[in-house]
Design an enzyme around this catalytic site. Structure first.
Site: not given
Length: 361
Positions: A74, A136, A176, A187, A189, A191
């Site tokens: 966040c 979030h 994921n 949150h 997101h 990678q």
């Protein structure tokens, strides 16, 4: 889109990608007192399979399921610093504090115990975190098409940049989602892994594509795509430039491939129209997935891209999404056959999976 590069307190790079017209300048400083990053990544080659395995023991201390008000992804708030010093952001990318691969590891290739049997080398590469929104409580499915298009541009930007790093052989952006998958930060997101080798799955796909081309003179995924579009039984969503379908030999209880109609090697080769159309098609797929069991679907979604330095003519960019959830409250476990011998047994056939996803809309 405006791109701003800054650095965190321990020297890691953070990059802001702003698509909002009134985005503020990104000049906030990371005031945390962080220790220097000291990754200890290495890779070892399994002598029985020829596959590389990454060793990253330093990741044992990574952040694990923090409370929402202490989420490190966040924006920073008074008294609660995070990985993102700014008070808000559109999309942000930063180097992972606990990377599986790092450009900072040292050492030279050798063998385990000096015995000459098991190759070992530094795990040089790079791992980045991509935050899709500063909110979030949102998910990728709830992003606007415009924001998804921004994320596609970010993936392409990072693919180009990471591909130029010394030793990087393949770039893998992925997301994921859900505790059942193993997510420890909620949150929204993803990678990006920049590997120092071509991954085993990619090697297998390249070998299959080479054999198919030698026999038929065409790309195997191109023929699969044409067949799926012609029959339509397993198609879940379709746009002008992309088709999403359940693969005809699906391994997972929920599995969808999103494939461009034109062969390209990686995200950098997509044109503006293709990037915009992907946003529309992919959001349709995610909405169907979340409607399937009337709950947020845990999933892994990743981009299969060409190796950076070879076999690009044998590659066909596509995204694959899969889930371990076989019913609303039941998981598919990788038991003896799958885990031990990589022989998959699916509890549903691909046609049933596709029909359920279409009906879920």
């Amino acid at each position: 889109m405006n791109k701003t590069v800054r650095h965190l307190a321990d020297g890691r790079e953070i990059i802001y990608f702003d698509d909002s017209e009134n985005a503020p300048p990104r000049d906030a400083q990371d005031a945390r007192d962080l220790p220097a990053v000291a990754p200890a990544s290495e890779i070892r080659c399994d002598p029985l399979t020829g596959e590389w395995v990454a060793m990253a023991a330093h990741r044992q201390t990574r952040t694990y399921k923090p409370p929402a008000d202490l989420c490190p992804l966040c924006p920073t708030r008074p008294g609660k610093p995070s990985e993102v010093p700014e008070a808000s952001y559109d999309v942000v990318v930063f180097e992972n504090r606990f990377p599986s691969f790092s450009p900072h590891v040292t050492g030279e290739p050798t063998t385990v115990d000096g015995a000459g049997l098991v190759p070992v080398a530094p795990g040089r590469g790079r791992c980045e975190v991509v935050c899709f929104t500063s909110d979030h409580e949102r998910s990728f499915r709830e992003l606007s098409e415009a924001r998804v298009r921004t994320v596609v541009d970010v993936w392409a930007d990072r693919t180009a940049a990471l591909s130029e790093l010394d030793g990087v052989e393949q770039v893998f952006p992925f997301e994921n989602r859900g505790e059942e998958i193993g997510v420890t930060l909620h949150h929204p997101h993803g990678q990006i892994y920049a590997y120092p080798f071509v991954t085993p799955r990619t090697e297998r796909m390249l070998a299959t594509a080479a054999a198919y081309r030698a026999e038929h003179g065409r790309h195997v995924l191109g023929d699969v795509l044409a067949a799926e579009r012609a029959v339509g039984t397993r198609v879940v969503a379709e746009g002008e430039f992309w088709t999403a379908f359940v693969p005809p030999a699906a391994r997972w209880p929920v599995q969808v491939q999103v494939v461009p109609h034109r062969q390209v090697g990686d995200l950098t080769e997509l044109d503006d129209a293709e990037r915009a159309d992907f946003a529309s098609v992919y959001l349709q797929v995610l909405k169907r997935c979340d409607a399937l069991y009337d709950r947020p679907l845990p999933y892994v979604a990743g981009w299969y891209q060409a190796p950076r330095r070879r076999d690009r003519e044998l590659s066909w960019l596509h995204l694959e999404l899969f889930s371990v959830l076989r019913a609303k409250d039941k998981l598919k476990y990788l038991a003896g056959s799958e885990s031990g011998m990589a022989v998959w047994v699916n509890d549903a056939n691909p046609e049933q999976i596709a029909e359920r996803l279409r009906a879920a809309a």
